[in-house]
Scaffold this motif. Sequence first.
Motif, short mmCIF file in Angstrom:
data_model
loop_
_atom_site.label_atom_id
_atom_site.label_comp_id
_atom_site.label_asym_id
_atom_site.label_seq_id
_atom_site.Cartn_x
_atom_site.Cartn_y
_atom_site.Cartn_z
N GLU A 12 1.35 -1.25 0.15
CA GLU A 12 0.20 -0.30 0.02
C GLU A 12 1.09 1.74 -0.37
O GLU A 12 0.48 2.36 -0.76
CB GLU A 12 -0.54 -0.11 0.63
CG GLU A 12 -2.18 -1.19 1.25
CD GLU A 12 -3.40 -1.24 2.44
OE1 GLU A 12 -2.53 -0.26 3.35
OE2 GLU A 12 -3.53 -1.70 2.90
N CYS A 13 1.35 1.15 0.80
CA CYS A 13 2.58 2.52 1.14
C CYS A 13 3.50 2.20 -0.27
O CYS A 13 3.72 3.93 -1.06
CB CYS A 13 3.86 1.90 1.60
SG CYS A 13 5.14 3.68 2.27
N LYS A 70 1.01 3.55 -2.89
CA LYS A 70 1.11 5.84 -2.48
C LYS A 70 1.78 6.06 -3.43
O LYS A 70 1.66 7.40 -3.60
CB LYS A 70 0.80 5.47 -1.67
CG LYS A 70 0.16 7.31 -1.08
CD LYS A 70 -0.53 7.03 0.47
CE LYS A 70 -0.58 8.31 0.71
NZ LYS A 70 -0.96 8.30 2.47
N ALA A 104 9.54 2.00 -0.52
CA ALA A 104 8.56 1.49 0.84
C ALA A 104 8.58 0.18 2.21
O ALA A 104 8.93 0.17 3.04
CB ALA A 104 7.42 1.23 0.48
N PHE A 110 10.30 3.19 4.48
CA PHE A 110 8.63 3.86 5.12
C PHE A 110 7.31 3.15 5.99
O PHE A 110 7.49 2.99 6.65
CB PHE A 110 7.78 4.72 4.31
CG PHE A 110 8.49 6.03 3.08
CD1 PHE A 110 9.61 6.84 4.77
CD2 PHE A 110 9.79 6.21 1.80
CE1 PHE A 110 10.19 8.04 4.22
CE2 PHE A 110 10.41 7.04 1.74
CZ PHE A 110 10.40 8.11 2.68
N ALA A 111 7.60 1.83 4.90
CA ALA A 111 6.41 1.15 5.25
C ALA A 111 6.67 0.56 7.35
O ALA A 111 5.77 -0.10 7.46
CB ALA A 111 6.30 -0.66 4.20
N TRP A 142 8.11 11.30 3.24
CA TRP A 142 7.58 10.65 4.56
C TRP A 142 5.95 11.98 5.30
O TRP A 142 5.53 11.07 5.09
CB TRP A 142 8.38 10.92 5.64
CG TRP A 142 8.19 10.96 6.93
CD1 TRP A 142 7.98 9.86 7.33
CD2 TRP A 142 8.83 11.84 8.55
NE1 TRP A 142 7.53 9.96 8.73
CE2 TRP A 142 7.68 10.88 9.18
CE3 TRP A 142 8.83 12.88 8.11
CZ2 TRP A 142 8.33 11.89 10.62
CZ3 TRP A 142 8.63 13.47 9.10
CH2 TRP A 142 7.98 12.98 10.75
N LEU A 149 3.54 10.29 3.03
CA LEU A 149 2.91 9.25 3.24
C LEU A 149 2.21 9.45 4.46
O LEU A 149 1.05 8.39 4.95
CB LEU A 149 3.65 7.91 3.70
CG LEU A 149 4.37 7.50 2.19
CD1 LEU A 149 5.42 6.73 2.90
CD2 LEU A 149 3.80 7.27 1.45
N GLN A 150 2.22 10.36 5.52
CA GLN A 150 1.83 10.92 6.40
C GLN A 150 0.32 11.69 6.50
O GLN A 150 -0.50 11.22 7.51
CB GLN A 150 3.04 11.49 7.67
CG GLN A 150 4.03 10.48 8.10
CD GLN A 150 3.44 9.34 8.42
OE1 GLN A 150 2.50 9.11 9.83
NE2 GLN A 150 4.31 8.25 8.50
#
Length: 378
Positions: free
Chosen positions: A245-246, A249, A265, A269-270, A362, A365-366
Amino acid sequence: MSTAATPTLNPAEPVLCLAFETGVSEWKIAFSTGLGQRPRYRVVPARDLGRLQQEIARAKERFGLPSEARVVSCYEAGRDGFWMHRALLGMGVENQIVDSASIEINRRTRRAKTDRLDAGKLVTMLLRWLGGDRRVWSVVRVPSPEEEDRRQLHRELMTARRDRTRLTNRIQSLLFAQGLALQELRDLPARLGSLRLWNERPLPARLLERIRHEWEKVEQLTQQISRLLAERRQLLRVAQDAGSECARKLLHLRGLGPNAAWLFALEFFAWRAFQNRRQIGALAGLCPTPHQSGTEGRELGITKSGNRWIRALAIEIAWGWLRYQPQSELSRWYEQRFGHGSSRLRRIGIVALARKLLIELWKYLQTDTPPAGALLKA
């Protein structure tokens, strides 16, 4: 960074501390209950958890601790990976994995190094760390088994691509040693029979056989890469895990393709709970390294202490960001500050842009808010 509570040392609570110096055939263990105490050293067969439990029980008896006393351990990150950490947690031991490059050392003279000395030093530093001195080392963030397993796909893909490049370079080197320089290796087996040396003679038989064997390995790796790419495309379409999913996106942003989105990801980040932008720069190894002494001061460059794959990819994507997102604020900032400078200044600036871009990704994503001025794909 881990979101779990950081263990501390309570003077009123008896604690047994132990440090491992792991090896292929045996583990050296140092036990201690306080600073200034001579450690108790033991050697157990590697991966023998039953023997390890016996030694822990004997150490508690030796130091006069109750059988239910708290046990805290540590070992350096390395070949053993994370299975040992999970096994210790299953045994009721509070374990910390230490980044070996972050351990402080004495630089005054030549340093004696043995497994016994290393284990003794680690258990002493563990006591200091539990006492509140967080500067002695850095603790490794441990992924869950599922998070660790998701990384196998892209790491296998990178390994296969690297191995194929080595094979093609070897083939080109073998031909170059005979005075033949081929820019493309497509349809190589069909072309080998028509290649001629400087004296118009065909290639030697043994050389032809070796090149054909190397090309068979190239074709096998090409098939493996195609299979892995198809599997990744399928996951990007239908998988519901946090990493996929990350990546989906990130793919919405112009300038990021499947390779960058997937690596950012799954490796960055994930599965990490970043608290601020400094942690992002530190993990990517893109933080500055100032060197100041008295009136003298200079910059030593970036630390390069983080994930090397993310750092290399972030710099590559930063160059692509200037091309595909020229109207974004990041691109305009780069052009105003570095765009009219020398080649060296532009290369320095692209590292700063890469760090800023990771921070903006970052935030995206947030908050679901793209970087200022950035365009999404149609």
